[in-house]
Scaffold this motif. Structure first.
Motif, PDB file in Angstrom:
ATOM      1  N   GLN A 124       3.855 -47.000  85.787  1.00 30.59           N
ATOM      2  CA  GLN A 124       3.934 -45.556  85.639  1.00 30.59           C
ATOM      3  C   GLN A 124       2.541 -44.933  85.515  1.00 30.59           C
ATOM      4  OE1 GLN A 124       7.392 -44.609  85.494  1.00 30.59           O
ATOM      5  NE2 GLN A 124       7.462 -46.804  85.920  1.00 30.59           N
ATOM      6  N   PRO A 150       0.753 -36.448  89.374  1.00 31.25           N
ATOM      7  CA  PRO A 150       2.150 -36.279  88.951  1.00 31.25           C
ATOM      8  C   PRO A 150       3.148 -36.850  89.953  1.00 31.25           C
ATOM      9  CG  PRO A 150       0.918 -34.250  88.567  1.00 31.25           C
ATOM     10  CD  PRO A 150       0.009 -35.180  89.320  1.00 31.25           C
ATOM     11  N   GLU A 151       2.901 -36.647  91.246  1.00 29.45           N
ATOM     12  CA  GLU A 151       3.838 -37.130  92.247  1.00 29.45           C
ATOM     13  C   GLU A 151       3.994 -38.647  92.196  1.00 29.45           C
ATOM     14  OE1 GLU A 151       2.413 -33.160  93.775  1.00 29.45           O
ATOM     15  OE2 GLU A 151       1.548 -34.872  92.718  1.00 29.45           O
ATOM     16  N   GLN A 157       6.047 -39.575  89.156  1.00 31.84           N
ATOM     17  CA  GLN A 157       7.455 -39.240  89.390  1.00 31.84           C
ATOM     18  C   GLN A 157       8.121 -40.251  90.321  1.00 31.84           C
ATOM     19  OE1 GLN A 157       7.207 -35.210  90.860  1.00 31.84           O
ATOM     20  NE2 GLN A 157       6.206 -34.513  88.973  1.00 31.84           N
ATOM     21  N   ARG A 160       8.798 -43.401  88.362  1.00 28.80           N
ATOM     22  CA  ARG A 160       9.943 -43.267  87.456  1.00 28.80           C
ATOM     23  C   ARG A 160      11.257 -43.321  88.236  1.00 28.80           C
ATOM     24  NH1 ARG A 160       9.931 -41.922  82.546  1.00 28.80           N
ATOM     25  NH2 ARG A 160      11.576 -40.340  82.665  1.00 28.80           N
ATOM     26  N   PHE A 161      11.285 -42.680  89.407  1.00 35.47           N
ATOM     27  CA  PHE A 161      12.477 -42.749  90.253  1.00 35.47           C
ATOM     28  C   PHE A 161      12.746 -44.189  90.657  1.00 35.47           C
ATOM     29  CE2 PHE A 161      14.746 -42.887  94.210  1.00 35.47           C
ATOM     30  CZ  PHE A 161      15.660 -41.845  94.148  1.00 35.47           C
ATOM     31  N   GLN A 210       0.763 -38.766  82.015  1.00 31.91           N
ATOM     32  CA  GLN A 210       1.870 -39.726  82.139  1.00 31.91           C
ATOM     33  C   GLN A 210       2.940 -39.453  81.084  1.00 31.91           C
ATOM     34  OE1 GLN A 210      -0.558 -43.193  81.746  1.00 31.91           O
ATOM     35  NE2 GLN A 210      -1.590 -42.779  83.690  1.00 31.91           N
ATOM     36  N   GLU A 261       5.022 -36.495  81.909  1.00 32.53           N
ATOM     37  CA  GLU A 261       6.008 -36.779  82.952  1.00 32.53           C
ATOM     38  C   GLU A 261       7.119 -37.709  82.462  1.00 32.53           C
ATOM     39  OE1 GLU A 261       6.331 -35.459  85.827  1.00 32.53           O
ATOM     40  OE2 GLU A 261       4.453 -34.324  85.933  1.00 32.53           O
ATOM     41  N   HIS A 282       6.782 -47.670  95.272  1.00 33.72           N
ATOM     42  CA  HIS A 282       7.242 -46.314  95.541  1.00 33.72           C
ATOM     43  C   HIS A 282       8.240 -46.242  96.691  1.00 33.72           C
ATOM     44  CE1 HIS A 282       3.533 -44.360  93.435  1.00 33.72           C
ATOM     45  NE2 HIS A 282       4.467 -44.772  92.595  1.00 33.72           N
ATOM     46  N   SER A 287      15.306 -34.558  95.515  1.00 34.72           N
ATOM     47  CA  SER A 287      15.163 -35.382  94.316  1.00 34.72           C
ATOM     48  C   SER A 287      13.819 -35.153  93.640  1.00 34.72           C
ATOM     49  CB  SER A 287      15.318 -36.864  94.672  1.00 34.72           C
ATOM     50  OG  SER A 287      16.549 -37.105  95.308  1.00 34.72           O
ATOM     51  N   LEU A 288      12.751 -35.154  94.410  1.00 33.27           N
ATOM     52  CA  LEU A 288      11.398 -34.941  93.916  1.00 33.27           C
ATOM     53  C   LEU A 288      10.685 -33.961  94.839  1.00 33.27           C
ATOM     54  CD1 LEU A 288      10.360 -38.674  93.251  1.00 33.27           C
ATOM     55  CD2 LEU A 288      11.169 -37.026  91.544  1.00 33.27           C
TER      56      LEU A 288
END
Length: 459
Positions: A97, A102-103, A106, A109-110, A158, A161, A417, A436-437
């Motif tokens: 993580q 930020p992307e 994210q 985390r997904f 982090q 988020e 990812h 979703s993102l």
């Protein structure tokens, strides 16, 4: 005599199988075989059968809808069905993580959520449950005084988020990991959940099995040329064009199969940039060029009986050197990205063993004194699909080739990812927007503006 026979058998197997991360790269699981020839037409042609390409194919079928699941014809084209040179299976399999964008946080985390419930997503009826052999040992980033402020700022982002990351002082670091030399370490960040490593080959094949069970086609071949609508346009310099056919060349043959298509997804990994230079694509429409190049990275394997134990995380040193535990019994994997001016020749996957002796080992032994007595077991090399512009993924539609989408340039974090990137690209294709993102900043626009979106956490 039995012991000697087993030892000879072990040596024979080791001679035939590549080291560690590529150990299964030459095996195709039963039930998944490329079609001898591609179909004459496909709604979507995904160029590249690595984990990102298969994730895109899987999500395309899932988003198509329950009652239309076998309506969209999706074709995945992979030139190396043995995966002996594939970035996916030659990686060290990490997920973290701890990024600075930020992307990327994210997407991690997904993906972590996806992998936690992998059997709900990729399980196939009547087949055994999927076990990606996840090792939740976390990532440990070390920072010197010069890098401390940046590391602390990254941890704040982090946490904002939703990531669980701890900051450790040198004293706390030494208490938790007494085998670390904390000299010159000002602060460390340690991932408390959803970080560690897993088996990349298992994840790749889980995507392949599920996607093929949903009706995705696949073939062995190489896309070397395209036919676009620019060939039909009277003006000499059209403002845009559509790809009408992809030419798929058969293995070891001059023969090719034209495949009519509505959408093309460039998921060719380290070769995504070169694909944009293929015959038939108008050069003037491919500007700015896709800045993705193959970069060779070495992974070394060693044994140290007195090294860190089962609590050993994937440690990223202040120098950029990294290592992680590999199973049990004192085995480890590690490497380090070289400076830009010392990039090795990516034309083959040979390994420079002096790189370990002269560059990597001294850094490892300085940080972990027990590594002074390590014994090298083997090594291999793999590719990063390296985005020379800003080391971040390019995800989205091409600005001038209207039906071309790209998912690549992740610069070493494509494996972790892949679930999120595949979902995001499929949303663009099927629904015309991110749902979703919100990953619009990873699109092509930044390339045209010359505004890099840099990720500071490339290992």
């Amino acid at each position: 005599e039995l012991g000697q026979s087993l030892e000879r058998l072990g040596r024979a197997l080791r001679d035939q199988v590549p080291a560690a991360g590529s150990a299964w790269g030459r095996w195709t699981p039963p039930g998944i075989h490329p079609d001898p020839r591609p179909p004459d037409e496909a709604d979507v042609v995904v160029v590249g059968g690595g984990v990102v390409g298969w994730s895109v194919a899987y999500w395309l079928k899932m988003l198509e809808g329950r009652y239309r699941r076998h309506g969209m014809r999706v074709l995945v084209v992979e030139r190396d069905p043995t995966y002996s040179r594939a970035s996916t299976v030659l990686s060290v399999g990490g997920i973290r993580q701890q990024f600075s964008l930020p992307e990327n946080i994210q997407m991690s985390r997904f993906s972590a959520s996806f992998l936690r419930d992998i059997n709900e997503h990729l399980g196939v009826p009547s087949e055994p449950p999927i076990d990606i052999q996840f090792q939740p040992s976390g990532y440990l980033f070390l920072a010197s005084q010069e890098g401390a402020a940046k590391l602390e700022a990254n941890v704040q982002l982090q946490r904002a988020e939703g990531a669980q990351v701890a900051l450790l002082s040198p004293t706390q670091l030494k208490e938790k990991f007494p085998w670390i030399n904390t000299e010159d370490v000002a602060v460390a960040s340690y991932g408390l959940e959803d970080e560690g490593w897993f088996d990349p080959w298992i994840l790749l094949n889980a995507f392949r099995r599920k996607a093929t069970s949903l009706g995705v086609h696949n073939c062995c071949g190489e896309v070397r040329a395209f036919v676009t609508s620019a060939n039909d346009t009277i003006p000499s310099e059209p403002e845009s064009a559509r790809i009408k056919y992809v030419h798929i060349y058969m293995p070891d043959s001059l023969e090719y199969q034209p495949v009519a298509c509505s959408i093309v997804v460039n998921a060719a990994g380290a070769w995504a940039g070169r694909l944009m230079e293929a015959e038939g694509l108008p050069g003037e429409l491919c500007q700015p060029p896709l800045p993705i190049q193959p970069r060779k990275r070495y992974v070394f394997s060693w044994h140290c009986p007195d090294g860190p134990g089962l609590s050993c995380p994937l440690l990223v040193d202040t120098s950029g050197a990294y290592f992680r535990r590999d199973g049990i019994a004192g085995n480890y994997l590690g490497g380090m990205s070289p400076p830009e001016e010392e990039e090795p020749d990516p034309s083959d996957l040979s390994v420079d063993h002096d790189y370990f002796q002269e560059r990597l080992w001294p850094l490892l032994a300085r940080r972990v004194p027990s590594f002074e007595s390590l014994r090298v077991r083997g090594a291999w090399a793999g590719y990063y699909d390296y985005n020379t512009f800003d080391q971040n993924g390019v995800l989205g539609p091409h600005p001038r080739l209207e039906n071309l989408f790209v998912a690549g340039g992740f610069s070493g974090h494509g494996l972790q990812h892949a679930p999120a990137a595949g979902r995001a690209l499929a949303e663009l294709v099927v629904r015309g927007r991110f749902e979703s993102l919100d990953l619009h900043r990873l699109g092509w626009a930044r390339l045209g503006r010359g505004e890099p979106l840099r990720e500071g956490g490339v290992v």
